[in-house]
Each structure stands twice: as C-alpha cells, then as structure tokens.
Design a protein around this motif. Structure first.
Motif: not given
Length: 249
Positions: A192-193, A163, A153, A156-157, A139, A196-197, A159-161
C-alpha cells in the motif's frame, strides 16, 4: 528427484492431507526412510512441518510457502513474464521491485537498463542487482526468514521518502476475489505504501494464479495500471476487466 522439488511435493501432499505417516510418505515419493527423514528435518528447520511419533503434519501456524519453494515453481514461465514486464522500464527511472519469486526470476534482464535505481525489500533481489552493478536501495526493517524480505515501520518509512516511476509486484492468487492478493497482513502494508508512491503500478503473475487462493487482498483490480501474464482466456479477462492495461506473452 532433486531435494528441492521433493520437498515441494511433501509440502503439497501435506496441504492436501494435513497429516501423514512418514513411512507412507516415503512410499508415495519412492525414496528411502533416511531420505524422507532428511527432507522432513529440513522442512522442520523452516518451521513448515511438525514431526510426531512416526507421523508428520503441516505447521498450520506458518501458512506462507517459503521463497525457496516458489522459486522452483514454473520458473521458466515466471522468468519470461518478468522479462516482458521489465521491457517497460526506461533508462534513468527509479523502480520498486517486490520480494516475490516472479520478480526475482527476471532480475537479470535489468542489466540492459542504464542509470536505473532499484528500491526493494527483497534481500535476494537486492543482492542480485548489486552483482549487476545496478544502483540498489534495500529497505530496512524486520527480516522475514522464509521470504527473505524486510517489513515494518523502517521499511515503510524509507518507501514513503521515494517517488517511483514504476513499481512491480506479484500475486499469490486471484480465485474468488476482486483484487490481487498476498499471504500476510504485513505484505499488504508495504505494498500500500508502494502504490501511494508510484506513477505506474504493475502486477506480474502467471495465469495459474486465476486458480490459486490467498487470504489478503492488497489492491483492487482498478488500482493496477498494468497486469503482465502469459495467456488468459475470455473469462479470465472479464474477471480483471478493471485493470487499465493487460500484457500477455
């Protein structure tokens, strides 16, 4: 005594005393003044201590023990725990590995897995995975000097993309708290990110963490699908009873 081990001892002494004469520190560790001053200079470069007029004190502005220190603490036990945790990984899965020393200790065991993808914010873990010919995603973000991890940021960005089939992280201490902990608020943010994934969220830590304290809770026990450790007693099991599954060596 190895330099790395001696510096860990210096750090631990300062955690207890706060401030100590350099001459007394050399006597406690049974080393020469030249040796102790070399150690202190190295610790100063890591922003862990401050030297002042024949004394040395802990740098209270930096309360995170460097990864280089944590790697040398209970290293064999950490490796065994991490290897057991990684036995849960199936071929072809996408996994997240955090930047803790326990996870890093067992990374070599991933060489037996086929077609996995490792996503991590750990510079050291990413480097080792690449050496093992594992498809690896590091990352982005700001790189922390002490922990060799990226945050912020951009991290996290990414990671949010993704699964994740499974995610693995550690914990610095669970004494007197109702969840697993990290040392900084930025550590909470990225985990936390990840939670969620992730389909399955694992915490991997040795039993000494039941007697260790840390500041920030990144998740409650009930959010953890599996806790992997060495061996725990009935009191400790009761403390983490909300964890869905517990694996012990």
């Amino acid at each position: 005594m190895k330099k790395a081990v001696r510096q860990i001892q210096i750090h631990d002494i300062l955690l207890e005393k706060g401030r100590i004469p350099i001459k007394e520190l050399a006597q406690i560790l049974n080393v020469t003044s030249e040796t102790i001053r070399s150690d202190i200079a190295s610790l100063e470069n890591q922003s862990l201590v401050i030297k002042e007029h024949g004394w040395v004190r802990l740098n209270q502005a930096n309360n995170e023990k460097p990864l280089s220190f944590r790697i040398n603490e209970n290293s064999q036990l950490k490796r065994k725990i991490a290897i057991r945790a990684f036995e849960e990984i199936k071929d072809g899965q996408v996994i997240f590995l955090d930047a803790g020393s326990t996870i890093l200790a067992g990374v070599d065991a991933l060489a037996t897995k086929k077609d996995i993808t490792v996503v991590t914010h750990s510079l050291l873990t990413a480097s080792r995975c690449v050496d093992l010919n594992i498809h690896t995603v590091l990352t982005g973000g700001d790189l922390n000097k002490g922990s060799k991890r990226t945050t912020g940021y951009f991290s996290n960005y990414l990671i949010d993309h993704y699964h994740f089939d499974m995610a693995f992280t550690g914990s610095l201490g669970i004494k007197d708290v109702h969840g697993f902990t990290t040392v900084s608020s930025e550590g909470i943010d990225i985990i936390r990110h990840v939670i969620n994934q992730s389909n399955q969220f694992y915490v991997v830590a040795d039993s000494s963490k039941f007697e260790s304290e840390s500041t920030y809770i990144y998740c409650r026990f009930k959010e953890v699908d599996c806790f992997v450790t060495d061996s725990i007693n009935d009191v400790q099991k009761e403390k983490i009873k909300d964890v869905k599954r517990i694996i012990t060596l």
